[in-house]
Design a protein around this motif. Structure first.
Motif, PDB file in Angstrom:
ATOM      1  N   MET A 298       0.810  -1.206   0.000  1.00 55.59           N
ATOM      2  CA  MET A 298       0.000   0.000   0.000  1.00 55.59           C
ATOM      3  C   MET A 298       0.846   1.258   0.000  1.00 55.59           C
ATOM      4  O   MET A 298       0.445   2.291  -0.542  1.00 55.59           O
ATOM      5  CB  MET A 298      -0.925   0.001   1.218  1.00 55.59           C
ATOM      6  CG  MET A 298      -2.034  -1.037   1.171  1.00 55.59           C
ATOM      7  SD  MET A 298      -3.073  -0.896  -0.305  1.00 55.59           S
ATOM      8  CE  MET A 298      -3.634   0.795  -0.164  1.00 55.59           C
ATOM      9  N   GLY A 299       2.003   1.215   0.625  1.00 53.93           N
ATOM     10  CA  GLY A 299       2.871   2.387   0.621  1.00 53.93           C
ATOM     11  C   GLY A 299       3.306   2.760  -0.781  1.00 53.93           C
ATOM     12  O   GLY A 299       3.238   3.926  -1.189  1.00 53.93           O
ATOM     13  N   GLN A 300       3.743   1.759  -1.554  1.00 55.38           N
ATOM     14  CA  GLN A 300       4.150   1.994  -2.932  1.00 55.38           C
ATOM     15  C   GLN A 300       2.971   2.407  -3.784  1.00 55.38           C
ATOM     16  O   GLN A 300       3.082   3.291  -4.651  1.00 55.38           O
ATOM     17  CB  GLN A 300       4.788   0.720  -3.501  1.00 55.38           C
ATOM     18  CG  GLN A 300       5.468   0.900  -4.846  1.00 55.38           C
ATOM     19  CD  GLN A 300       6.705   1.767  -4.764  1.00 55.38           C
ATOM     20  OE1 GLN A 300       7.549   1.574  -3.905  1.00 55.38           O
ATOM     21  NE2 GLN A 300       6.809   2.742  -5.653  1.00 55.38           N
ATOM     22  N   LEU A 301       1.807   1.799  -3.547  1.00 51.76           N
ATOM     23  CA  LEU A 301       0.611   2.153  -4.312  1.00 51.76           C
ATOM     24  C   LEU A 301       0.217   3.610  -4.059  1.00 51.76           C
ATOM     25  O   LEU A 301      -0.112   4.331  -5.007  1.00 51.76           O
ATOM     26  CB  LEU A 301      -0.545   1.229  -3.922  1.00 51.76           C
ATOM     27  CG  LEU A 301      -1.905   1.579  -4.533  1.00 51.76           C
ATOM     28  CD1 LEU A 301      -1.864   1.422  -6.053  1.00 51.76           C
ATOM     29  CD2 LEU A 301      -3.009   0.699  -3.944  1.00 51.76           C
ATOM     30  N   SER A 302       0.237   4.044  -2.819  1.00 48.86           N
ATOM     31  CA  SER A 302      -0.127   5.420  -2.494  1.00 48.86           C
ATOM     32  C   SER A 302       0.816   6.403  -3.169  1.00 48.86           C
ATOM     33  O   SER A 302       0.378   7.410  -3.736  1.00 48.86           O
ATOM     34  CB  SER A 302      -0.106   5.619  -0.975  1.00 48.86           C
ATOM     35  OG  SER A 302      -1.009   4.742  -0.341  1.00 48.86           O
ATOM     36  N   TYR A 303       2.088   6.108  -3.119  1.00 53.28           N
ATOM     37  CA  TYR A 303       3.071   7.001  -3.735  1.00 53.28           C
ATOM     38  C   TYR A 303       2.878   7.067  -5.251  1.00 53.28           C
ATOM     39  O   TYR A 303       2.827   8.157  -5.840  1.00 53.28           O
ATOM     40  CB  TYR A 303       4.480   6.514  -3.393  1.00 53.28           C
ATOM     41  CG  TYR A 303       5.571   7.289  -4.082  1.00 53.28           C
ATOM     42  CD1 TYR A 303       5.956   8.541  -3.619  1.00 53.28           C
ATOM     43  CD2 TYR A 303       6.232   6.769  -5.195  1.00 53.28           C
ATOM     44  CE1 TYR A 303       6.964   9.264  -4.241  1.00 53.28           C
ATOM     45  CE2 TYR A 303       7.236   7.474  -5.831  1.00 53.28           C
ATOM     46  CZ  TYR A 303       7.596   8.724  -5.345  1.00 53.28           C
ATOM     47  OH  TYR A 303       8.590   9.431  -5.985  1.00 53.28           O
ATOM     48  N   ASP A 304       2.767   5.906  -5.878  1.00 55.27           N
ATOM     49  CA  ASP A 304       2.597   5.880  -7.336  1.00 55.27           C
ATOM     50  C   ASP A 304       1.301   6.562  -7.768  1.00 55.27           C
ATOM     51  O   ASP A 304       1.268   7.247  -8.802  1.00 55.27           O
ATOM     52  CB  ASP A 304       2.597   4.430  -7.839  1.00 55.27           C
ATOM     53  CG  ASP A 304       3.968   3.779  -7.743  1.00 55.27           C
ATOM     54  OD1 ASP A 304       4.971   4.523  -7.637  1.00 55.27           O
ATOM     55  OD2 ASP A 304       4.034   2.531  -7.755  1.00 55.27           O
ATOM     56  N   SER A 305       0.239   6.401  -7.002  1.00 59.08           N
ATOM     57  CA  SER A 305      -1.050   7.000  -7.363  1.00 59.08           C
ATOM     58  C   SER A 305      -0.981   8.519  -7.321  1.00 59.08           C
ATOM     59  O   SER A 305      -1.556   9.197  -8.177  1.00 59.08           O
ATOM     60  CB  SER A 305      -2.143   6.503  -6.408  1.00 59.08           C
ATOM     61  OG  SER A 305      -2.284   5.102  -6.490  1.00 59.08           O
TER      62      SER A 305
END
Length: 350
Positions: A298-305
């Motif tokens: 989720m950390g990577q997803l939040s950043y990429d989004s």
């Protein structure tokens, strides 16, 4: 209690609407939205919606893009409609828990979040379990031996762990045990091996545990201090109360005093904080640790989004996590009553 729960559930609705509304308004003024990034990719010959969707090269307007093609792109992302129309359509979808479609993952926001949750749940679940298994007994021991050498040494140890950022400790672990400098003991990336599907049931469990040792260790070390000090201070406060002194004066063994009398009252802030600690641990995500150990959570997803301006994922995940956070806070309040029936919200004016 029932009326209190219903009141809190009713108050969640305006809170959710407020959070989503504020975020939606902010996204309307952020430059370099998805339409602009797609047009930038078209000018540079990139494939729209690919992994390079971050829009390298910057936004330089709509020059060089066919106006008809630009209108098609706006329609594709729904930006051909006025902001208010899009806003109310979003609220209508959220009322049925439809979080929309991701611009770049080509699937529903629910599907994107579900695909990332295993990593975050793994880190969060093991972090909370290990934190409480280590910190609560350690805090009790420190309270019983308050002021001793053991108390001092353990305080220095947990505070040192708290002071060292998790990603720095993760780099150190990789250098020592991940083959970076010394020993190749644990794998450097991923939650499982490439041949995971071919392993036996026991082999899969061992392979999974083998992979999570370093990232979980890096994530959990900094959490020991808070729970340990909280446990110690809570027990010290209860140990000094009159009912404990009376029990000791009657000759009750210290072990019975601690675990039959003190523990029930001292455990209230620990047990009621457990739901919030668990949810916060795996929903917040840890971008640096996930990046360091090549974990797609989720950390990577939040950043990429945010970087890609994938607004449905940003808004949908924020809506979902805000709802979970509010429900978790309600569960924590209910836990107060379950742990200590003397607490009555209707008498405290809450």
């Amino acid at each position: 209690m029932l009326m209190y729960i219903l009141k809190r559930l009713a108050l969640m609705v305006p809170t959710l609407i407020g959070v989503v509304t504020l975020t939606f308004v902010v996204t309307q003024f952020v430059p370099g939205g998805p339409v602009e990034q797609i047009m930038t990719q078209l000018r540079h010959g990139a494939r729209p919606g690919g992994e390079g969707g971050a829009g390298g090269g910057g936004y330089h307007g709509s020059q060089g893009v066919d106006p008809q093609q630009m209108e098609q792109i706006k329609k594709q992302f729904g930006f051909d409609k006025p902001p208010l129309t899009r806003y109310f359509a979003m609220l209508e979808d959220y009322a049925t828990f439809d979080l929309g479609q991701s611009y770049y993952h080509h699937q529903s926001v629910w599907g994107v979040i579900r695909s990332k949750l295993p990593v975050s749940i793994t880190l969060g679940l093991w972090t909370v379990i290990l934190t409480y298994l280590v910190s609560v007994p350690l805090g009790i021991a420190k309270a019983v031996r308050n002021g001793s050498r053991f108390d001092t040494v353990t305080s220095v140890a947990v505070l040192a762990g708290y002071a060292i950022p998790g990603f720095v400790f993760g780099v150190l672990l990789l250098m020592l045990f991940g083959g970076g400098t010394l020993w190749q003991v644990f794998p450097m990336r991923g939650l499982t091996s490439d041949d995971f599907d071919d392993l036996s049931a026991i082999g899969k469990v061992l392979d999974y545990l083998w992979h999570i040792v370093l990232p979980v260790t890096a994530a959990v070390v900094g959490n020991f201090a808070v729970v340990t000090i909280l446990t110690k201070n809570t027990f010290l406060e209860e140990i000094g109360r009159q009912y404990v002194l009376t029990a000791k004066a009657k000759g009750v063994p210290q072990r019975d005093v601690l675990f039959r009398h003190v523990l029930r009252n001292a455990a209230i802030p620990l047990l009621t904080g457990l739901p919030a600690a668990f949810v916060g641990a795996f929903l917040n995500g840890n971008l640096l640790i996930e990046t360091l150990f090549s974990l797609d959570g989720m950390g990577q997803l939040s950043y990429d989004s945010v970087i890609r301006r994938d607004y449905p994922v940003v808004l949908g995940s924020l809506f979902l996590f805000t709802l979970i956070g509010l429900l978790t806070k309600l569960i924590a309040d209910v836990c107060y009553v379950l742990v200590d029936p003397r607490i009555q919200f209707n008498r405290t004016g809450r």
